[in-house]
Design a protein around this motif. Structure first.
Motif, PDB file in Angstrom:
ATOM      1  N   THR A  68       0.828  -1.207   0.000  1.00 16.14           N
ATOM      2  CA  THR A  68       0.000   0.000   0.000  1.00 16.14           C
ATOM      3  C   THR A  68       0.863   1.258   0.000  1.00 16.14           C
ATOM      4  OG1 THR A  68      -1.649  -1.240   1.228  1.00 16.14           O
ATOM      5  CG2 THR A  68      -1.926   1.144   1.180  1.00 16.14           C
ATOM      6  N   ARG A  80      -3.855   5.649  11.878  1.00 19.55           N
ATOM      7  CA  ARG A  80      -4.224   6.660  10.873  1.00 19.55           C
ATOM      8  C   ARG A  80      -3.961   6.128   9.461  1.00 19.55           C
ATOM      9  NH1 ARG A  80      -0.980  11.369  12.238  1.00 19.55           N
ATOM     10  NH2 ARG A  80      -2.081  11.395  14.203  1.00 19.55           N
ATOM     11  N   PHE A  81      -2.863   5.391   9.298  1.00 18.20           N
ATOM     12  CA  PHE A  81      -2.528   4.799   7.987  1.00 18.20           C
ATOM     13  C   PHE A  81      -3.684   3.894   7.532  1.00 18.20           C
ATOM     14  CE2 PHE A  81      -0.689   1.753   5.082  1.00 18.20           C
ATOM     15  CZ  PHE A  81       0.394   2.371   4.469  1.00 18.20           C
ATOM     16  N   ARG A 119       0.118   6.502  14.413  1.00 21.54           N
ATOM     17  CA  ARG A 119       0.277   6.709  12.965  1.00 21.54           C
ATOM     18  C   ARG A 119      -0.161   5.477  12.170  1.00 21.54           C
ATOM     19  NH1 ARG A 119       5.786   7.729  12.158  1.00 21.54           N
ATOM     20  NH2 ARG A 119       6.325   7.907  14.360  1.00 21.54           N
ATOM     21  N   GLU A 169      -6.822   4.059   8.530  1.00 19.94           N
ATOM     22  CA  GLU A 169      -8.005   4.887   8.246  1.00 19.94           C
ATOM     23  C   GLU A 169      -7.890   5.526   6.870  1.00 19.94           C
ATOM     24  OE1 GLU A 169      -7.941   7.278  12.068  1.00 19.94           O
ATOM     25  OE2 GLU A 169     -10.081   7.262  11.593  1.00 19.94           O
ATOM     26  N   GLN A 170      -6.686   6.019   6.542  1.00 21.90           N
ATOM     27  CA  GLN A 170      -6.481   6.750   5.291  1.00 21.90           C
ATOM     28  C   GLN A 170      -6.514   5.844   4.072  1.00 21.90           C
ATOM     29  OE1 GLN A 170      -6.083  10.173   4.838  1.00 21.90           O
ATOM     30  NE2 GLN A 170      -6.760  10.168   6.954  1.00 21.90           N
ATOM     31  N   THR A 171      -6.003   4.609   4.222  1.00 27.11           N
ATOM     32  CA  THR A 171      -5.799   3.741   3.051  1.00 27.11           C
ATOM     33  C   THR A 171      -6.874   2.676   2.887  1.00 27.11           C
ATOM     34  OG1 THR A 171      -4.458   2.216   4.355  1.00 27.11           O
ATOM     35  CG2 THR A 171      -3.290   3.997   3.198  1.00 27.11           C
ATOM     36  N   GLY A 172      -7.600   2.384   3.955  1.00 30.56           N
ATOM     37  CA  GLY A 172      -8.564   1.291   3.881  1.00 30.56           C
ATOM     38  C   GLY A 172      -7.938  -0.077   4.102  1.00 30.56           C
TER      39      GLY A 172
END
Ligand SMILES: NC(=O)c1ccc[n+]([C@@H]2O[C@H](COP(=O)([O-])OP(=O)(O)OC[C@H]3O[C@@H](n4cnc5c(N)ncnc54)[C@H](OP(=O)(O)O)[C@@H]3O)[C@@H](O)[C@H]2O)c1
Length: 321
Positions: free
Chosen positions: A178, A281-282, A278, A284-287
């Motif tokens: 990813t 968050r990664f 982090r 959440e941001q990328t799925g």
């Protein structure tokens, strides 16, 4: 409360010391608090504990389990960071010589409740299920730090992951592809190699196979069985990041190869609370989501331990409470 306990140590038959039993509820003091566990993930660490690695017999019985997601005392959904620092330590807690991981000194997460310092809680995003969130604090955090903190390789580089199916290995594949790395994998069976490809690996090889070219970094958790291959797979000046030694830790160091090719051998263990924030968050941001092999009720934990001990899991085994 109900809990999954290590009651004995047996290096050859780790499940002999495993029991699911009643256990006293935790009584947190001062800046500690209690989390009602919703889900907790199994790690190879739990098998090591039952084998007597990283724990002394006089600490038994101890509740197993390094990571969890659940409800704090105010009903907030939280993820439990499993690294417990020593009092007064400042800075990277993964480097604190007095640190411990839940289930080493303090009771772990395979129970209705776990006590932890308040500082070790972070919010669970609604987008992650309980089971997904429970996979993050050990295997996925370790993979995050190996790739993004320890490897020194920029996105676009080529990374070899030794092992295709484990909790850390599947996290490395999913996070790495990813983030834009070319991920190569070794796996012991055709089906595991195929699943690694399905997960996004660019190529999958038999253990020890000659690679099309040398890689920028190797992610090593297997240890003795793959170490010689790792040192041959990495390019001059490249990096071997090591965070585990499942098959043993007495391979030849191959010092001549290390100095002549100017290799970097970098140890990595767990990660910091900040890295866990982090990582969340990664996702959440990328799925991207943890790869879950099985979800079992806590009472059936023995079946999960047996599956991991046999090497049959593909991704994480999670217990629900
Ligand atoms: N330092 C740290 O903070 C940290 C954190 C997490 C884990 N670890 C360590 O990393 C290792 C992996 O942990 P995990 O939770 O991901 O374990 P796991 O889910 O049981 O995975 C085991 C992995 O080892 C691979 N493997 C290759 N050859 C093997 C062999 N001969 N015998 C057994 N396994 C073999 C498997 O690959 P195949 O696909 O080929 O079967 C699989 O990828 C453990 O030793 C663990 O203690 C360390």
């Amino acid at each position: 409360m109900r809990a999954v306990l290590a009651t004995g140590i047996n290096p050859d038959d780790p499940l002999a010391g495993l029991s699911v039993a009643d256990y006293p509820e935790p009584k947190p003091t001062d800046d500690w608090t209690t989390v009602s566990v919703k889900a907790a993930a199994l790690n190879h660490h739990d098998l090591w504990t039952l084998r007597g690695v990283g724990i002394r017999e006089d600490r038994l019985p101890i509740v197993l389990g390094c990571d969890a997601a659940g409800l704090d005392e105010d009903g907030n959904e939280v993820i439990v960071h499993g690294v417990i620092g020593s009092p007064g330590w400042h800075g990277d807690e993964a480097l604190d010589p007095g640190r411990s991981l839940l289930s080493e000194r303090y009771d772990g997460t395979f129970a209705d409740q776990v006590a932890v310092p308040r500082w070790n809680l972070l919010p669970k995003p609604a987008a992650l299920s309980w089971a997904e969130a429970a996979c993050l604090p050990t295997a996925w955090l370790t993979a995050y730090r190996m790739l993004f903190t320890a490897s020194g390789v920029q996105p676009g580089g080529t990374i070899l992951v030794q092992g295709a199916s484990g909790g850390v290995a599947t996290a490395l594949i999913a996070l790495g592809r990813t983030a834009g790395y070319r991920i190569w994998v070794t796996g012991r069976s055709e089906s595991k190699r195929q699943r690694a490809l399905d997960l996004g690996a660019a190529a999958a090889f038999e253990p020890g196979a000659r690679l099309p070219e040398r890689v920028d970094a190797v992610m090593e958790t297997v240890g003795e069985a793959t170490w010689p291959h790792s040192l041959r797979a990495v390019r001059p000046g490249g990096t071997v990041v090591v965070s585990g030694a499942t098959t043993g830790d007495a391979p030849s160091a191959e010092l001549r190869r290390v100095f002549f090719l100017q290799l970097r051998v970098v140890g990595s263990t767990m990660g910091t609370r900040d890295e866990l924030v982090r990582l969340v968050r990664f996702l959440e941001q990328t799925g991207v989501r943890p790869i879950i092999d099985q979800i079992l009720p806590l009472e059936e934990a023995r079946a999960g331990f047996a599956r991991m001990a046999a090497g049959d899991n593909y991704g994480k085994i999670v217990f629900t409470v």
